[in-house]
Design a protein around this motif. Structure first.
Motif, PDB file in Angstrom:
ATOM      1  N   ASP A   1      22.912 -22.863 -52.206  1.00  0.00           N
ATOM      2  CA  ASP A   1      22.966 -22.416 -50.850  1.00  0.00           C
ATOM      3  C   ASP A   1      21.945 -21.493 -50.444  1.00  0.00           C
ATOM      4  N   LEU A   2      21.727 -20.385 -51.342  1.00  0.00           N
ATOM      5  CA  LEU A   2      20.761 -19.330 -51.272  1.00  0.00           C
ATOM      6  C   LEU A   2      20.004 -19.182 -52.554  1.00  0.00           C
ATOM      7  N   LEU A   3      18.540 -19.236 -52.650  1.00  0.00           N
ATOM      8  CA  LEU A   3      17.800 -19.028 -53.707  1.00  0.00           C
ATOM      9  C   LEU A   3      17.036 -17.728 -53.406  1.00  0.00           C
ATOM     10  N   ILE A   4      17.254 -16.730 -54.391  1.00  0.00           N
ATOM     11  CA  ILE A   4      16.379 -15.545 -54.259  1.00  0.00           C
ATOM     12  C   ILE A   4      15.394 -15.581 -55.526  1.00  0.00           C
ATOM     13  N   MET A   5      14.029 -15.565 -55.077  1.00  0.00           N
ATOM     14  CA  MET A   5      12.905 -15.536 -56.019  1.00  0.00           C
ATOM     15  C   MET A   5      12.355 -14.174 -56.137  1.00  0.00           C
ATOM     16  N   ASP A   6      12.567 -13.665 -57.392  1.00  0.00           N
ATOM     17  CA  ASP A   6      11.961 -12.318 -57.357  1.00  0.00           C
ATOM     18  C   ASP A   6      10.603 -12.244 -57.855  1.00  0.00           C
ATOM     19  N   ASP A   7       9.895 -11.131 -57.791  1.00  0.00           N
ATOM     20  CA  ASP A   7       8.316 -10.910 -58.222  1.00  0.00           C
ATOM     21  C   ASP A   7       7.586 -12.107 -58.049  1.00  0.00           C
ATOM     22  N   LEU A   8       7.389 -12.558 -56.993  1.00  0.00           N
ATOM     23  CA  LEU A   8       6.625 -13.608 -57.110  1.00  0.00           C
ATOM     24  C   LEU A   8       4.834 -12.910 -57.164  1.00  0.00           C
ATOM     25  N   GLY A   9       4.062 -13.943 -57.880  1.00  0.00           N
ATOM     26  CA  GLY A   9       2.736 -13.218 -58.244  1.00  0.00           C
ATOM     27  C   GLY A   9       2.820 -12.500 -59.786  1.00  0.00           C
ATOM     28  N   ALA A  10       3.805 -12.371 -60.380  1.00  0.00           N
ATOM     29  CA  ALA A  10       3.938 -12.133 -61.810  1.00  0.00           C
ATOM     30  C   ALA A  10       3.633 -13.383 -62.553  1.00  0.00           C
ATOM     31  N   GLU A  11       3.733 -14.416 -62.110  1.00  0.00           N
ATOM     32  CA  GLU A  11       3.578 -15.688 -62.794  1.00  0.00           C
ATOM     33  C   GLU A  11       2.213 -16.085 -63.144  1.00  0.00           C
ATOM     34  N   LEU A  12       2.028 -16.742 -64.402  1.00  0.00           N
ATOM     35  CA  LEU A  12       0.664 -17.439 -64.723  1.00  0.00           C
ATOM     36  C   LEU A  12       0.514 -18.181 -63.541  1.00  0.00           C
ATOM     37  N   THR A  13      -0.597 -18.147 -62.627  1.00  0.00           N
ATOM     38  CA  THR A  13      -0.993 -19.222 -61.888  1.00  0.00           C
ATOM     39  C   THR A  13      -1.836 -20.094 -62.312  1.00  0.00           C
ATOM     40  N   ASN A  14      -1.469 -21.414 -62.100  1.00  0.00           N
ATOM     41  CA  ASN A  14      -2.409 -22.579 -62.529  1.00  0.00           C
ATOM     42  C   ASN A  14      -1.892 -23.812 -61.725  1.00  0.00           C
ATOM     43  N   GLN A  15      -2.552 -24.932 -61.837  1.00  0.00           N
ATOM     44  CA  GLN A  15      -2.182 -26.225 -60.896  1.00  0.00           C
ATOM     45  C   GLN A  15      -0.715 -26.408 -61.083  1.00  0.00           C
ATOM     46  N   PHE A  16       0.075 -26.498 -62.292  1.00  0.00           N
ATOM     47  CA  PHE A  16       1.600 -26.789 -62.399  1.00  0.00           C
ATOM     48  C   PHE A  16       2.403 -25.897 -61.720  1.00  0.00           C
ATOM     49  N   THR A  17       1.970 -24.317 -61.671  1.00  0.00           N
ATOM     50  CA  THR A  17       2.499 -23.408 -60.972  1.00  0.00           C
ATOM     51  C   THR A  17       2.548 -23.574 -59.579  1.00  0.00           C
ATOM     52  N   VAL A  18       1.423 -23.717 -58.772  1.00  0.00           N
ATOM     53  CA  VAL A  18       1.328 -23.971 -57.705  1.00  0.00           C
ATOM     54  C   VAL A  18       2.167 -25.079 -57.194  1.00  0.00           C
ATOM     55  N   SER A  19       1.879 -26.077 -57.815  1.00  0.00           N
ATOM     56  CA  SER A  19       2.558 -27.467 -57.561  1.00  0.00           C
ATOM     57  C   SER A  19       4.036 -27.266 -57.380  1.00  0.00           C
ATOM     58  N   SER A  20       4.581 -26.583 -58.540  1.00  0.00           N
ATOM     59  CA  SER A  20       6.116 -26.107 -58.715  1.00  0.00           C
ATOM     60  C   SER A  20       6.476 -25.303 -57.161  1.00  0.00           C
ATOM     61  N   LEU A  21       6.078 -24.254 -57.171  1.00  0.00           N
ATOM     62  CA  LEU A  21       6.080 -23.474 -56.055  1.00  0.00           C
ATOM     63  C   LEU A  21       6.185 -23.950 -54.835  1.00  0.00           C
ATOM     64  N   TYR A  22       5.187 -24.834 -54.329  1.00  0.00           N
ATOM     65  CA  TYR A  22       5.081 -25.747 -53.230  1.00  0.00           C
ATOM     66  C   TYR A  22       6.365 -26.513 -53.113  1.00  0.00           C
ATOM     67  N   ASN A  23       6.577 -27.310 -54.197  1.00  0.00           N
ATOM     68  CA  ASN A  23       7.903 -28.064 -54.310  1.00  0.00           C
ATOM     69  C   ASN A  23       9.196 -27.502 -53.788  1.00  0.00           C
ATOM     70  N   ILE A  24       9.294 -26.189 -54.462  1.00  0.00           N
ATOM     71  CA  ILE A  24      10.603 -25.527 -54.386  1.00  0.00           C
ATOM     72  C   ILE A  24      10.654 -24.979 -52.845  1.00  0.00           C
ATOM     73  N   ILE A  25       9.475 -24.423 -52.270  1.00  0.00           N
ATOM     74  CA  ILE A  25       9.531 -23.826 -50.933  1.00  0.00           C
ATOM     75  C   ILE A  25       9.553 -24.945 -50.087  1.00  0.00           C
ATOM     76  N   ASN A  26       8.850 -26.017 -50.058  1.00  0.00           N
ATOM     77  CA  ASN A  26       8.899 -27.111 -48.996  1.00  0.00           C
ATOM     78  C   ASN A  26       9.991 -27.849 -49.198  1.00  0.00           C
ATOM     79  N   THR A  27      10.749 -28.090 -50.442  1.00  0.00           N
ATOM     80  CA  THR A  27      11.957 -28.956 -50.326  1.00  0.00           C
ATOM     81  C   THR A  27      13.368 -28.273 -49.949  1.00  0.00           C
ATOM     82  N   ARG A  28      13.165 -26.822 -49.937  1.00  0.00           N
ATOM     83  CA  ARG A  28      14.289 -25.868 -49.205  1.00  0.00           C
ATOM     84  C   ARG A  28      14.092 -25.959 -47.674  1.00  0.00           C
TER      85      ARG A  28
END
Length: 317
Positions: A242-269
């Protein structure tokens, strides 16, 4: 709205164990009493037969009222004798009964009008454990979020964030709102996120808290899980809670898979109308530099941004 299936299953299991333990204790105590006083065994045998006797009397339809009265009188006499015998053994009259932990629902977790308060509390505690916030939920809430650590402009920002957080905790499911907490470490972002999570769990919502780095790791695991012979998803909960709390955005390694996953999470929700809280140590400029427009357009178009300023609270204590 609703508690997660996993937490329901866990609590149902605890309640079933309580009922089983109650039955086993009752049986053990009954055998103990029978060994000490065989007369009680005979009394129990006769009491158990009372129901069958009443059925027989009703079927015969002859002098029913008088015979039922006699059976009731005999039953009361047997109960009184049983109580006296237990007392002679220095035992209470309910010693062999199944004694539930919760007398209201008798450990079923349910009442005629819904869930028993004991089950609700167990579901809340299960929600605390499954949320990922653990011990933080016991020590961080709205009641102990102090504004005394902020001054000047930082105080205005903190007051605005606190008011919005309280409102969000009470209404997020009706609005599909999202919050973006930005600011340095130790400025209260996690405390307010925890306070929101605590209130949401108390209201019966399924909350998941995790760092961006660990969330991406779970999506990466699922990407290759078939190669490990695994079938269970680790990332599904981030899309379904029901509620997702994502902490420390920006500390993750940035690559194509990371960006794709973040977009998928945010857009889907967003598409599902499910709320998120994202916290980051990065400012608006840094976020635009780090992520592409697909993500930043949603962060600043679909989230209410709040800036945290001031001095690290841990250094002020």
């Amino acid at each position: 709205m609703g508690y997660s299936k996993e937490n329901y299953g866990y609590v149902e299991g605890v309640l079933a164990k309580r009922r089983q333990d109650g039955e086993l204790l009752s049986q053990k105590r009954t055998q103990e009493v029978y060994a000490k006083c065989p007369e009680i065994r005979e009394i129990d045998r006769r009491l158990a037969g009372t129901g069958f006797a009443l059925v027989r009397v009703a079927m015969e339809k002859t002098d029913v009222k008088a015979r039922v009265a006699a059976l009731k009188e005999e039953n009361l006499a047997l109960q009184a004798r049983r109580k006296a015998l237990l007392s002679s053994l220095s035992l209470p009259e309910n010693y062999t009964d199944v004694i539930p932990t919760c007398p209201r629902c008798r450990d079923t977790g349910r009442l005629e009008k819904g869930l028993c308060s004991c089950m609700k509390q167990m579901l809340i505690e299960a929600g605390y454990r499954s949320s990922g916030l653990g011990a933080l939920l016991k020590k961080q809430g709205f009641d102990n979020f102090s504004l005394r650590f902020y001054e000047g402009e930082a105080l205005k920002y903190a007051e605005r964030a606190l008011e919005a957080a309280k409102d969000f905790a009470e209404s997020f499911e009706k609005t599909g709102r999202n919050l973006l907490f930005m600011g340095g470490t130790g400025l209260g972002k996690t405390h307010l996120s925890t306070a929101i999570a605590k209130r949401a769990i108390e209201r019966g919502f399924d909350v998941v808290y995790e760092t961006a780095q660990n969330i991406i790791a779970d999506f990466e695991h699922d990407r290759f899980k078939s190669g490990y012979g695994e079938t269970e998803s680790k990332s599904e909960k981030y899309l379904e809670c029901d509620l997702l709390i994502m902490d420390d955005l920006g500390a993750e390694l940035t690559n194509q898979f990371t960006v794709s996953s973040l977009y998928n999470i945010i857009n889907t929700r967003i598409n599902l109308g499910k709320s998120m809280i994202i916290s980051t140590n990065l400012g608006q400029k840094n976020l635009f530099e780090r992520y592409d427009e697909r993500i930043t357009s949603r962060l600043f178009g679909e989230f209410d941004p709040f800036l945290f300023r001031g001095v690290d609270i841990r250094r002020q204590k």
